[in-house]
Scaffold this motif. Structure first.
Motif, PDB file in Angstrom:
ATOM      1  N   ASN A   1      36.807  39.268  37.320  1.00  0.00           N
ATOM      2  CA  ASN A   1      37.140  40.590  37.850  1.00  0.00           C
ATOM      3  C   ASN A   1      38.384  40.587  38.734  1.00  0.00           C
ATOM      4  OD1 ASN A   1      35.901  39.201  39.926  1.00  0.00           O
ATOM      5  ND2 ASN A   1      34.630  40.907  40.626  1.00  0.00           N
ATOM      6  N   VAL A   2      39.115  39.475  38.752  1.00  0.00           N
ATOM      7  CA  VAL A   2      40.368  39.404  39.510  1.00  0.00           C
ATOM      8  C   VAL A   2      41.538  39.530  38.536  1.00  0.00           C
ATOM      9  CG1 VAL A   2      41.861  37.926  40.906  1.00  0.00           C
ATOM     10  CG2 VAL A   2      39.418  38.093  41.424  1.00  0.00           C
TER      11      VAL A   2
ATOM     12  N   LEU B   1      33.659  38.691  45.778  1.00  0.00           N
ATOM     13  CA  LEU B   1      34.117  39.107  44.453  1.00  0.00           C
ATOM     14  C   LEU B   1      33.089  38.761  43.378  1.00  0.00           C
ATOM     15  CD1 LEU B   1      37.834  38.119  44.928  1.00  0.00           C
ATOM     16  CD2 LEU B   1      37.048  40.404  44.315  1.00  0.00           C
ATOM     17  N   LYS B   2      32.459  37.607  43.507  1.00  0.00           N
ATOM     18  CA  LYS B   2      31.411  37.246  42.549  1.00  0.00           C
ATOM     19  C   LYS B   2      30.241  38.218  42.656  1.00  0.00           C
ATOM     20  CE  LYS B   2      32.492  32.289  42.555  1.00  0.00           C
ATOM     21  NZ  LYS B   2      32.040  30.936  42.993  1.00  0.00           N
TER      22      LYS B   2
ATOM     23  N   ARG C   1      38.347  45.991  38.713  1.00  0.00           N
ATOM     24  CA  ARG C   1      39.211  44.824  38.816  1.00  0.00           C
ATOM     25  C   ARG C   1      39.874  44.831  40.187  1.00  0.00           C
ATOM     26  NH1 ARG C   1      36.324  43.958  35.559  1.00  0.00           N
ATOM     27  NH2 ARG C   1      36.569  43.303  33.393  1.00  0.00           N
ATOM     28  N   PHE C   2      40.163  43.629  40.672  1.00  0.00           N
ATOM     29  CA  PHE C   2      40.608  43.480  42.059  1.00  0.00           C
ATOM     30  C   PHE C   2      41.899  42.675  42.175  1.00  0.00           C
ATOM     31  CE2 PHE C   2      36.075  44.111  42.026  1.00  0.00           C
ATOM     32  CZ  PHE C   2      35.850  44.980  43.079  1.00  0.00           C
TER      33      PHE C   2
ATOM     34  N   ALA D   1      40.852  40.077  52.172  1.00  0.00           N
ATOM     35  CA  ALA D   1      39.947  39.392  51.247  1.00  0.00           C
ATOM     36  C   ALA D   1      39.093  38.327  51.931  1.00  0.00           C
ATOM     37  CB  ALA D   1      40.749  38.766  50.107  1.00  0.00           C
TER      38      ALA D   1
ATOM     39  N   PHE E   1      40.586  32.122  42.795  1.00  0.00           N
ATOM     40  CA  PHE E   1      40.486  33.576  42.698  1.00  0.00           C
ATOM     41  C   PHE E   1      40.809  34.052  41.281  1.00  0.00           C
ATOM     42  CE2 PHE E   1      40.856  33.510  47.388  1.00  0.00           C
ATOM     43  CZ  PHE E   1      39.915  34.481  47.716  1.00  0.00           C
TER      44      PHE E   1
ATOM     45  N   LEU F   1      41.399  44.256  47.311  1.00  0.00           N
ATOM     46  CA  LEU F   1      40.383  43.797  48.262  1.00  0.00           C
ATOM     47  C   LEU F   1      41.110  43.251  49.478  1.00  0.00           C
ATOM     48  CD1 LEU F   1      37.326  43.291  48.820  1.00  0.00           C
ATOM     49  CD2 LEU F   1      37.703  40.958  48.002  1.00  0.00           C
TER      50      LEU F   1
ATOM     51  N   PRO G   1      42.782  40.573  45.290  1.00  0.00           N
ATOM     52  CA  PRO G   1      42.476  40.110  46.641  1.00  0.00           C
ATOM     53  C   PRO G   1      43.748  39.729  47.398  1.00  0.00           C
ATOM     54  CG  PRO G   1      41.907  38.432  45.015  1.00  0.00           C
ATOM     55  CD  PRO G   1      42.285  39.659  44.254  1.00  0.00           C
TER      56      PRO G   1
END
Length: 220
Positions: free
Chosen positions: A176-177, A145-146, A156-157, A136, A171, A133, A159
């Motif tokens: 998902n991070v 992200l939320k 999945r990220f 970010a 973060f 991302l 940032p």
């Protein structure tokens, strides 16, 4: 059937990825060792400077325990060049069809950059489950992200852009991070001054925050 190598996430253990601009190839090997001493086993050496490619080659040759990746890969012809230099993965601030195809052809693990839900969906259509991302902060940061976690919960990220020692924990607590990227671990001034002890200190501090987040996740 195993996943295509391009879609396989890099094998490093650190959840903090230093984003590095090297201006002198001589900085590369001592920097890699300083990060390892601080517990960070990955480094993203960007192609923003001409020293980037030879720096990747120097680290890949001299510090094999470091997972060295190539960042700011924006053109298809750069993919083969960074792989030939020894990069174990590549990252981009964005994503084009030509860039994705080049990564597939080179069989180089690749993390495309995204900023919008549509771009996340395009990356998923290509088969990616881990994306960068970027930038970010400008993309909406924690709130973005939320929000993405609901409709695109299988992604999945990493940032990058606006992530710092002050907010990295927030973060990393998001489900998902997978990891965060940032330049605060390797400021240009420290690299130019050869302050490797300070780089190690910053790496240890970041790894401590990541460990605290992991501990809370396990006990919580």
């Amino acid at each position: 059937m195993s996943a295509h190598p391009t879609l396989t996430p890099p094998a490093f253990t650190s959840r903090v990825v230093p984003v590095i601009v090297i201006t002198d190839v001589a900085q590369a090997v001592p920097l890699a060792q300083a990060l390892l001493d601080g517990g960070v086993d990955v480094m993203e050496i960007t192609l923003r400077h001409a020293a980037g490619l030879p720096a990747i080659e120097a680290v890949a040759r001299a510090v094999p325990q470091m997972h060295v990746g190539a960042g700011t890969v924006t053109r298809a012809d750069e993919v083969r060049r960074v792989k030939d230099a020894g990069a174990s993965f590549a990252l981009s601030p964005g994503m084009t069809d030509a860039l994705v195809q080049a990564a597939f052809d080179a069989e180089l693990p690749f993390m495309p950059g995204v900023m919008t839900p549509g771009e996340v969906m395009r990356a998923r259509d290509h088969g990616f489950r881990l994306v960068k991302l970027f930038p970010a902060e400008q993309a909406g940061g924690l709130g973005m992200l939320k929000a993405l976690g609901g409709p695109l919960g299988d992604m999945r990220f990493c940032p990058t852009g606006g992530v710092s020692v002050d907010n990295m924990g927030a973060f990393l607590r998001l489900p998902n991070v997978a990891m965060v990227g940032g330049s605060w671990l390797t400021p240009v001034a420290l690299l130019e001054a050869g302050r490797w002890d300070e780089v190690t200190r910053l790496a240890r501090a970041a790894m401590g925050i990541a460990a605290d987040v992991a501990s809370v996740a396990v006990t919580g």
